[in-house]
Write an enzyme that holds these catalytic residues in place. Structure first.
Site: not given
Length: 183
Positions: A90, A103
């Site tokens: 990501s 995250y």
């Protein structure tokens, strides 16, 4: 030439089942050419509001499972002297943001894991690539496709996977970052 494709299904949030399944894949395969670690979940909250259970679930799926899958396919790839490891990270693998500590920790960790494994495989025809998309219009984080129409599409990420897989043995693409031109 016809490709030999075997499909296996497994709940990757279950570590024991994941190990059992990858061992079955390894046992039943004549060779493993490609591993794409694409599964991921997020929990977004202030660090002080996160529970240990949240931490464990996100790190299990986003970091521990890619480690285990890589661990068990690498001996096969080394024996056949070929392999492609692709980790979908990501843009959160290098950018921290408020309420994203968990995250981001998992994605920073996956990028670091991939970078280290790449160094361990230097001089072999086994490549390691991370693909770090920005926001993608998927079911992630309680959304559904169409909720984020200006974001990347899953096909945009898949196109980059295919680009990596199309490279010859001499070429290793270490990292790709993508974002929507509209965001």
């Amino acid at each position: 030439m016809t490709a030999n494709l075997n499909l296996y299904s497994c709940d990757l949030t279950d570590i024991s089942l994941s190990i059992e399944t990858i061992l079955q894949v390894v046992r039943e395969s004549k060779g493993i050419d490609i591993l794409i670690n694409n599964a991921g979940i997020g929990k977004f909250a202030l660090a002080e509001d996160l529970e240990l259970d949240h931490w464990n679930r996100v790190l299990t799926l986003n970091l521990t499972i890619p480690f285990l899958l890589t661990k068990y396919v690498l001996p096969h790839m080394k024996r056949q002297n070929f392999g492609r490891l692709i980790h979908i990270t990501s843009d959160a693998d290098h950018i921290g943001f408020a309420e994203g500590s968990l995250y981001c920790a998992s994605k920073f960790g996956l990028r670091g894991f991939a970078d280290s494994v790449r160094q361990e495989l230097k001089g072999t025809p086994i490549t390691v690539t991370t693909i770090g998309p920005g926001r993608v219009d998927t079911f992630f984080n309680g959304k559904k496709p169409g909720d984020r129409p200006i974001s990347l599409n899953a096909d945009d990420v898949a196109d980059q996977v295919m680009h990596v897989l199309s490279q010859g043995q001499r070429c290793e693409i270490e990292r790709i970052y993508l974002k929507s031109t509209f965001e």
